[in-house]
Design a protein around this motif. Sequence first.
Motif, mmCIF file in Angstrom:
data_model
loop_
_atom_site.group_PDB
_atom_site.id
_atom_site.type_symbol
_atom_site.label_atom_id
_atom_site.label_comp_id
_atom_site.label_asym_id
_atom_site.label_seq_id
_atom_site.Cartn_x
_atom_site.Cartn_y
_atom_site.Cartn_z
ATOM 1 N N ARG A 12 24.426 57.649 107.569
ATOM 2 C CA ARG A 12 22.973 57.444 107.620
ATOM 3 C C ARG A 12 22.437 56.843 106.334
ATOM 4 N N PHE A 13 23.196 56.960 105.236
ATOM 5 C CA PHE A 13 22.780 56.327 103.983
ATOM 6 C C PHE A 13 23.520 54.994 103.780
ATOM 7 N N GLY A 14 24.191 54.524 104.797
ATOM 8 C CA GLY A 14 24.887 53.233 104.718
ATOM 9 C C GLY A 14 25.934 53.214 103.613
ATOM 10 N N GLN A 15 26.699 54.306 103.498
ATOM 11 C CA GLN A 15 27.615 54.407 102.354
ATOM 12 C C GLN A 15 28.995 53.807 102.620
ATOM 13 N N ASN A 16 29.280 52.726 101.918
ATOM 14 C CA ASN A 16 30.626 52.136 101.876
ATOM 15 C C ASN A 16 30.872 51.872 100.407
ATOM 16 N N PHE A 17 31.771 52.656 99.820
ATOM 17 C CA PHE A 17 31.940 52.580 98.366
ATOM 18 C C PHE A 17 32.969 51.511 98.004
ATOM 19 N N LEU A 18 32.617 50.728 97.000
ATOM 20 C CA LEU A 18 33.525 49.666 96.539
ATOM 21 C C LEU A 18 34.655 50.286 95.741
ATOM 22 N N HIS A 19 35.892 49.939 96.062
ATOM 23 C CA HIS A 19 36.981 50.474 95.239
ATOM 24 C C HIS A 19 37.888 49.381 94.688
ATOM 25 N N ILE A 42 20.156 49.337 92.870
ATOM 26 C CA ILE A 42 19.764 50.105 94.052
ATOM 27 C C ILE A 42 21.033 50.689 94.670
ATOM 28 N N GLY A 43 21.055 51.988 94.899
ATOM 29 C CA GLY A 43 22.198 52.647 95.531
ATOM 30 C C GLY A 43 23.453 52.597 94.681
ATOM 31 N N PRO A 44 23.439 53.209 93.501
ATOM 32 C CA PRO A 44 24.625 53.159 92.635
ATOM 33 C C PRO A 44 25.818 53.934 93.194
ATOM 34 N N GLY A 45 25.551 54.843 94.135
ATOM 35 C CA GLY A 45 26.656 55.631 94.690
ATOM 36 C C GLY A 45 27.335 56.428 93.599
ATOM 37 N N LYS A 46 28.657 56.220 93.458
ATOM 38 C CA LYS A 46 29.407 56.964 92.430
ATOM 39 C C LYS A 46 29.515 56.158 91.135
ATOM 40 N N VAL A 63 18.471 53.599 91.241
ATOM 41 C CA VAL A 63 17.651 54.278 92.244
ATOM 42 C C VAL A 63 18.582 54.735 93.368
ATOM 43 N N GLU A 64 18.742 56.034 93.515
ATOM 44 C CA GLU A 64 19.691 56.568 94.511
ATOM 45 C C GLU A 64 18.978 57.610 95.371
ATOM 46 N N LEU A 65 19.147 57.487 96.690
ATOM 47 C CA LEU A 65 18.471 58.386 97.628
ATOM 48 C C LEU A 65 19.276 59.656 97.902
ATOM 49 N N ALA A 88 15.296 58.587 94.361
ATOM 50 C CA ALA A 88 14.165 58.037 95.120
ATOM 51 C C ALA A 88 14.657 57.120 96.231
ATOM 52 N N ASP A 89 13.733 56.848 97.150
ATOM 53 C CA ASP A 89 13.992 55.912 98.236
ATOM 54 C C ASP A 89 13.591 54.516 97.746
ATOM 55 N N ALA A 90 14.559 53.616 97.659
ATOM 56 C CA ALA A 90 14.280 52.269 97.140
ATOM 57 C C ALA A 90 13.234 51.546 97.985
ATOM 58 N N MET A 91 13.105 51.940 99.265
ATOM 59 C CA MET A 91 12.114 51.304 100.148
ATOM 60 C C MET A 91 10.694 51.623 99.710
ATOM 61 N N GLY A 109 22.732 45.373 93.529
ATOM 62 C CA GLY A 109 23.110 46.477 94.398
ATOM 63 C C GLY A 109 24.035 46.058 95.519
ATOM 64 N N ASN A 110 24.927 46.981 95.832
ATOM 65 C CA ASN A 110 25.715 46.888 97.053
ATOM 66 C C ASN A 110 24.859 47.666 98.049
ATOM 67 N N LEU A 111 24.004 46.942 98.770
ATOM 68 C CA LEU A 111 22.917 47.605 99.495
ATOM 69 C C LEU A 111 23.396 48.341 100.734
HETATM 70 N N1 SAM Z 1 27.015 50.993 94.701
HETATM 71 C C1 SAM Z 1 27.992 51.861 95.333
HETATM 72 C C2 SAM Z 1 29.297 51.133 95.485
HETATM 73 O O1 SAM Z 1 29.264 49.890 95.468
HETATM 74 O O2 SAM Z 1 30.331 51.759 95.646
HETATM 75 C C3 SAM Z 1 27.503 52.397 96.681
HETATM 76 C C4 SAM Z 1 27.093 51.374 97.697
HETATM 77 S S1 SAM Z 1 26.733 52.018 99.293
HETATM 78 C C5 SAM Z 1 26.970 50.576 100.310
HETATM 79 C C6 SAM Z 1 24.961 52.149 99.367
HETATM 80 C C7 SAM Z 1 24.319 53.152 98.414
HETATM 81 O O3 SAM Z 1 22.898 53.152 98.626
HETATM 82 C C8 SAM Z 1 24.751 54.606 98.614
HETATM 83 O O4 SAM Z 1 24.969 55.196 97.369
HETATM 84 C C9 SAM Z 1 23.554 55.252 99.331
HETATM 85 O O5 SAM Z 1 23.454 56.636 99.133
HETATM 86 C C10 SAM Z 1 22.409 54.490 98.701
HETATM 87 N N2 SAM Z 1 21.177 54.457 99.506
HETATM 88 C C11 SAM Z 1 21.052 54.466 100.861
HETATM 89 N N3 SAM Z 1 19.772 54.362 101.223
HETATM 90 C C12 SAM Z 1 19.062 54.270 100.062
HETATM 91 C C13 SAM Z 1 17.670 54.152 99.774
HETATM 92 N N4 SAM Z 1 16.763 54.080 100.751
HETATM 93 N N5 SAM Z 1 17.276 54.124 98.483
HETATM 94 C C14 SAM Z 1 18.200 54.188 97.468
HETATM 95 N N6 SAM Z 1 19.536 54.301 97.683
HETATM 96 C C15 SAM Z 1 19.947 54.345 98.967
#
Ligand code: SAM
Length: 266
Positions: A12-19, A42-46, A63-65, A88-91, A109-111
């Motif tokens: 639901r948070f669109g999480q695909n982490f870059l490795h 936006i969305g730094p993840g880990k 900014v990480e949700l 926060a919510d980047a939206m 960001g990797n959105l």
């Molecule tokens: N940057 C990381 C990487 O490349 O491994 C994670 C990328 S992952 C595709 C998307 C990231 O955006 C996740 O960390 C997720 O939790 C975060 N995210 C999702 N919805 C978000 C929102 N509305 N505002 C901020 N961050 C959000």
Amino acid sequence: MSKQQPHKARKRFGQNFLHDHGVIRRIVACIGPKKGQRLVEIGPGKGALTEGIISVTERMDVVELDRDLIPILKVNLFKFPDLTVHEADAMKFDFTSLKTDEQKIRVVGNLPYNISTPLIFHLLSQADVIEDMHFMLQKEVVDRLAARPGDSLYGRLSVMAQYYCSVESLFIVGPESFDPAPKVDSAIVRMTPHKTLPYPVNNIKTLEDMVRTGFQQRRKTLRNNYKGVLDNEDFAALEIDPGLRPERLDVEDFVRITNYVLNKEG
Ligand code: SAM
């Protein structure tokens, strides 16, 4: 960065982490961060991409949700005291609050792919405080952003993005570079807001309406799509052939239509 992460990726948070470190290095090289610049992720993840950037800039806002990721991020990036994490919510985030008098912000960001289009529209509405943006997106979204008049993917997103920015598709990234792997190819895009808008409109909402109306049925002609808005006389005054399909119009044409309609309304 520690290898063992207790966090399970959330769809639901669109999480695909870059490795893939090769891809991360390539993205950072395209961004070309410099010490002291105001980079916002936006969305730094880990923190996969964050680390490559903050190692150079020494300071960064992210900014990480997903609140569960924040402690992981902080542990992974403990070496960088000038990392500011906004939970926060980047939206809904006010990016203008991060600009200083001296410097615009650079957004990266990797959105999260599920919200990438509305997020880009949210950022475009704040384009005047942004120096440039580098995003990883679904390849198809990058193709839409960069499409030119006549291309099959040219549409509302292309016109609105190119109204504000120059758009460059940089390189493609395969699913295997992520964990979990997405189903589709991704690509990196650079969007650079124009310093001065080449074709300004008097009312941005009207431009959005005119572009939406123009593309409401891609296969239909402009005459059809603009029924009730523009008649033959209007098309003649605009020197636009009403028999064309909307994908033939460039940004300047949509701007001319918008300013014409605004003038007519008085
Ligand atoms: N940057 C990381 C990487 O490349 O491994 C994670 C990328 S992952 C595709 C998307 C990231 O955006 C996740 O960390 C997720 O939790 C975060 N995210 C999702 N919805 C978000 C929102 N509305 N505002 C901020 N961050 C959000």
